[in-house]
Design an enzyme around this catalytic site. Structure first.
Site, short mmCIF file in Angstrom:
data_model
loop_
_atom_site.label_atom_id
_atom_site.label_comp_id
_atom_site.label_asym_id
_atom_site.label_seq_id
_atom_site.Cartn_x
_atom_site.Cartn_y
_atom_site.Cartn_z
CD GLN A 209 25.99 118.39 98.82
OE1 GLN A 209 25.78 118.26 100.03
NE2 GLN A 209 27.13 118.05 98.27
CG HIS B 96 24.08 119.68 104.43
ND1 HIS B 96 24.42 118.43 104.92
CD2 HIS B 96 25.11 120.03 103.62
CE1 HIS B 96 25.60 118.07 104.42
NE2 HIS B 96 26.04 119.02 103.62
CG ASN C 140 26.79 119.49 107.20
OD1 ASN C 140 27.00 118.40 107.72
ND2 ASN C 140 27.48 119.91 106.14
CD GLU C 141 31.27 119.67 106.72
OE1 GLU C 141 31.36 120.53 105.83
OE2 GLU C 141 31.78 118.53 106.61
C1 BGC Z 1 29.76 118.44 103.19
C2 BGC Z 1 29.09 117.89 101.97
C3 BGC Z 1 30.10 117.72 100.84
C4 BGC Z 1 31.17 116.75 101.32
C5 BGC Z 1 32.20 116.36 100.29
C6 BGC Z 1 31.15 117.92 103.44
O1 BGC Z 1 31.96 119.00 103.76
O2 BGC Z 1 28.94 118.29 104.32
O3 BGC Z 1 28.02 118.71 101.62
O4 BGC Z 1 29.52 117.31 99.66
O5 BGC Z 1 31.82 117.32 102.41
O6 BGC Z 1 33.03 117.41 99.93
#
Ligand code: BGC
Length: 409
Positions: A17, A111, A155-156
């Site tokens: 990003q 990520h 991540n997530e």
């Molecule tokens: C993610 C980010 C994303 C942010 C805002 C999260 O789900 O880890 O990569 O930019 O939310 O939407």
């Protein structure tokens, strides 16, 4: 209210990003295929790959004591089994720069983006990926571990399930047949069955792979160089039942969050990432409630969601919490301060109730590439001019930095 000593205050970013020209990863490919679902391409992003010294210095100057960022697998292992020492050295320099500025380092190993070769070998739908991820963790920690203070494996890892519940991405079948998947697969010379990238992977095939990758990856990180807490981060929403929606809410919350929080019990912390709430009726998720302010992302401005999700995460995972992401996409920076005020008030209530919270990271340090939405949503504490790459500190950055410096709210 005073925060506990050693509380981590920071902002977060993710490699793809902000770095720019991350050309060897699956997202870059998906941004360039015909009928791409991306509204814009990432391009130079914030050129953080070269400008991180300036960005890290700025965060430290603002008053933060930590920085959360991710290292990029597609750079570190550009072809399967081929590791780039030069790229590992790049991240080593980044970590050292944080240390020079007195910032603790919170490193996300994955990520969302993966190397193209991984996506073309089934990505997160292939059970082999768990072992491949662990090997990447092993190499990364060998090179960087002594400079890492906290590590987030993936991540997530529940993101796909959550997006599906929200109706953003439809059922697995639609993903399998999506033209962008076929085009990306063709570009890699494989059939669409074999191409899978993280945000768009088939849920029924990927959940257990992701959980296994987290488990093996965390073991590799713990066994390697350095001693630091290891955990996963989860995308969380405050799932609220509307009239008659209790069962739907309970089921959805368990599927999207509960299963993962149970897996997190063996970790050192759980990373909570919360932006909004989601209401449930008897048939499932309801849209935003009429009259409630919306953010640039189209969901509700609901800062209290953070408190609710911290409580649920702590109750289920029973390990310390780090708020690894929380933030607002807006052009009105005063609304960001209002959001932060209410979200942090929730954090203090949790702390007063004895919940073990170790840190708060605002998403995001910079206005950056918001995946399929491109550069339109503005989450940053620091604005970035897309032409000149000039950084401009927003009032919310100074506001939050002052709280961080005082460790008091
Ligand atoms: C993610 C980010 C994303 C942010 C805002 C999260 O789900 O880890 O990569 O930019 O939310 O939407």
């Amino acid at each position: 209210m005073k925060f506990p000593d050693g509380f981590l205050w920071g902002a977060a970013t993710a490699a793809h990003q902000v770095e720019g020209n991350n050309v060897n990863c699956d997202s870059w490919l998906l941004e360039h295929v015909e009928r791409s679902v991306f509204m814009e391409r990432s391009g130079d992003a914030c050129d953080h790959y070269h400008r991180y010294p300036e960005d890290v210095a700025l965060l430290a100057m603002l008053g933060f004591n930590a920085y959360r960022f991710s290292i990029e697998w597609a750079r570190i292992e550009p072809e399967e089994g081929e590791f780039s020492l030069a790229q590992l050295d790049h991240y080593r320099r980044m970590l050292a720069t944080c240390k020079q500025h007195g910032l603790k380092t919170v490193v996300t190993i994955h990520h969302f983006t993966s190397p193209r070769w991984l996506a073309a070998r089934g990505g997160w739908e292939s059970p082999e990926t768990a072992r491949r991820f662990a090997r990447y963790c092993e190499r990364a920690v060998e090179h960087l571990g002594d400079l890492i203070d906290v590590a987030c494996t993936l991540n997530e890892l529940n993101l796909g399930i959550l997006l599906q519940q929200w109706g953003f991405l439809h059922i697995d079948d639609a993903i399998l047949k999506a033209p962008f998947r076929a085009a990306a697969a063709a570009a890699c010379g494989v059939d669409p069955e074999s191409f899978s990238s993280f945000p768009f992977c088939v849920r029924s095939r990927s959940r257990d792979v992701l959980l296994e990758a987290h488990r093996l990856g965390a073991d590799a990180l713990r066994a390697g160089r350095g001693r630091f807490p290891v955990g996963m981060t989860l995308a969380m929403t405050d799932m609220q039942p509307a009239a008659g929606g209790e069962d739907a809410q309970r089921r959805a919350r368990y599927q999207a969050e509960g299963i993962f929080l149970e897996a997190a019990r063996r970790d050192d912390f759980i990373g909570v990432q919360t932006y909004t709430r989601q209401r449930f009726g008897p048939q499932g998720p309801l849209g935003p409630q009429p009259g409630v302010e919306l953010t640039q992302m189209g969901y509700e401005f609901w800062p209290e969601a953070l408190e609710a999700t911290i409580r649920y995460a702590y109750q289920q995972a029973k390990v310390p919490v780090i708020v690894t992401e929380n933030g607002l996409a807006t052009d009105d920076d005063q609304r960001r301060i209002a959001y932060l005020q209410r979200a942090l008030a929730g954090v203090t209530r949790c702390l007063s109730d004895g919940i073990d919270i170790r840190g708060y990271f605002y998403w995001s340090a910079l206005d950056n590439f918001e995946w399929i939405f491109g550069y339109a949503p503005k989450f940053g504490l620091i604005a970035v001019d897309r032409e000149s790459q000039r950084r401009t500190v927003k009032p919310s950055a100074s506001w939050l930095g002052n709280i961080a410096r005082a460790n008091e709210f």
